[in-house]
Write an enzyme that holds these catalytic residues in place. Structure first.
Site, PDB file in Angstrom:
ATOM      1  N   ASN A   9      -3.586  -3.390  -8.682  1.00 52.62           N
ATOM      2  CA  ASN A   9      -2.936  -4.701  -8.563  1.00 52.62           C
ATOM      3  C   ASN A   9      -2.512  -4.871  -7.104  1.00 52.62           C
ATOM      4  OD1 ASN A   9      -1.334  -6.964  -8.661  1.00 52.62           O
ATOM      5  ND2 ASN A   9       0.253  -6.055  -9.968  1.00 52.62           N
ATOM      6  N   LYS A  11      -1.242  -7.400  -5.701  1.00 57.67           N
ATOM      7  CA  LYS A  11      -0.091  -8.317  -5.532  1.00 57.67           C
ATOM      8  C   LYS A  11      -0.403  -9.292  -4.390  1.00 57.67           C
ATOM      9  CE  LYS A  11       2.744  -4.749  -7.565  1.00 57.67           C
ATOM     10  NZ  LYS A  11       4.041  -4.111  -7.713  1.00 57.67           N
ATOM     11  N   HIS A  98       3.456  -9.377 -15.765  1.00 57.69           N
ATOM     12  CA  HIS A  98       3.959  -8.361 -14.831  1.00 57.69           C
ATOM     13  C   HIS A  98       5.459  -8.577 -14.636  1.00 57.69           C
ATOM     14  CE1 HIS A  98       4.604  -6.020 -11.233  1.00 57.69           C
ATOM     15  NE2 HIS A  98       3.482  -5.399 -11.519  1.00 57.69           N
ATOM     16  N   GLU A 100       7.234  -8.545 -12.118  1.00 60.16           N
ATOM     17  CA  GLU A 100       7.591  -9.430 -10.998  1.00 60.16           C
ATOM     18  C   GLU A 100       7.496 -10.895 -11.427  1.00 60.16           C
ATOM     19  OE1 GLU A 100       4.860  -7.613  -8.256  1.00 60.16           O
ATOM     20  OE2 GLU A 100       6.105  -5.811  -8.293  1.00 60.16           O
ATOM     21  N   GLU A 170       4.918  -0.455 -17.567  1.00 60.48           N
ATOM     22  CA  GLU A 170       5.403  -0.303 -16.198  1.00 60.48           C
ATOM     23  C   GLU A 170       6.928  -0.382 -16.193  1.00 60.48           C
ATOM     24  OE1 GLU A 170       2.185  -1.539 -13.146  1.00 60.48           O
ATOM     25  OE2 GLU A 170       3.266  -3.333 -13.714  1.00 60.48           O
ATOM     26  N   GLY A 176       7.153   0.237  -7.161  1.00 60.75           N
ATOM     27  CA  GLY A 176       7.372   0.091  -5.722  1.00 60.75           C
ATOM     28  C   GLY A 176       8.539   0.900  -5.200  1.00 60.75           C
ATOM     29  N   SER A 216       4.564   3.453  -9.167  1.00 60.99           N
ATOM     30  CA  SER A 216       4.494   4.504  -8.145  1.00 60.99           C
ATOM     31  C   SER A 216       3.440   5.578  -8.446  1.00 60.99           C
ATOM     32  CB  SER A 216       5.876   5.132  -7.911  1.00 60.99           C
ATOM     33  OG  SER A 216       6.778   4.142  -7.442  1.00 60.99           O
TER      34      SER A 216
END
Ligand code: 13P
Length: 253
Positions: A9, A11, A98, A100, A170, A176, A216
């Site tokens: 991904n 992003k 996701h 985010e 996730e 991240g 990660s």
């Protein structure tokens, strides 16, 4: 057959020129990796790159995904991109839900139900993300949070449609941050996800569902995470932006 999948991904990273170089390196290097018949690699670049990258992919092991799509089919929805548009550009899959997008763009289960419908109608693979926040894990709510995210969106599907879905777990605290879920934490949650799928759709469908871990993942931790019984691959953010790192992660599957 349950597939092994490594998905990158990207992003909102890379301009087109750099993205094309990255995709081209992955497309070339992947041909030197011996992948089993049941293993696939997916890259999810930004919308703006999809046409260019679709033109250069010539490995049958490499699939193309978008990172999002509209809830709607077409019409006056300024700034939106429909699932049909993505399908026509060559996308095989779409990442949905996701964390985010849940956090910054307020994507709820009701919104995700509509997006999922669009992706399935357009014959693409939904990569459905779920995962708890740190406070939720600290309060012991992580199983309930993940169960709700999954059941609210995926459990009204027919068996046939559910069988097309890839689930990505996730944990938000691992995205991240450089902090990865331990192998045990990943396995425990993946086994739980498979159990609730089995309770809803039966053992056969649960056994055949690919459940990816994200948060990660890097070349050093990938192989241990992927060796967990219920971890069928990874959804990789930062480490998918360097071809060598991403190939090392693919080699770990
Ligand atoms: P990182 O691998 O950068 O933690 O990102 C994970 C992720 O969000 C993939 O969708």
């Amino acid at each position: 057959m349950r597939k092994k999948i490594i998905a990158g991904n990207w992003k909102m990273n890379t301009i087109v020129e750099d993205g094309v170089t990255l995709a081209s390196s992955i497309n070339t290097e992947i041909k030197n990796v011996t992948l089993r018949d049941d293993t696939f690699v997916i890259i999810a670049p930004p919308f703006t790159h999809l046409t260019f990258i679709n033109q250069l992919i010539d490995s049958d092991k490499l699939l193309l995904a978008a990172q999002n799509c509209s809830t709607e089919t077409k019409g006056a929805y300024t700034g939106e991109v429909s699932a049909e548009m993505l399908k026509i550009l060559g996308c095989d899959a779409v990442i949905l839900g996701h964390s985010e997008r849940r956090a910054y763009y307020h994507e709820t289960s009701d919104i995700l139900i509509k997006k999922l419908d669009q992706v399935l109608k357009n014959h693409m693979i939904p990569i459905f993300c779920c995962g708890e926040m740190l406070e939720q894990r600290e309060k012991g709510e992580h199983f309930k949070v993940v169960e709700n995210q999954i059941s609210e969106v995926l459990f009204d599907l027919s068996e046939e449609d559910f069988s097309k879905v890839v689930v990505a777990y996730e944990p938000v605290w691992a995205i991240g941050t450089g902090v990865t879920a331990s192998n045990e934490q990943a396995q425990e949650m993946h086994a739980f996800i498979r159990k609730i799928i089995s309770e809803k759709f039966g053992n056969n469908i649960a056994d055949n569902t690919s459940i990816l871990y994200g948060g990660s993942v890097n070349p050093s931790n990938a192989s241990e995470l992927f060796s967990q019984k219920d971890v069928d691959g990874g959804l990789v953010g930062g480490a998918s932006l360097k071809a060598d790192n991403f190939i090392n992660i693919i080699e770990a599957i």
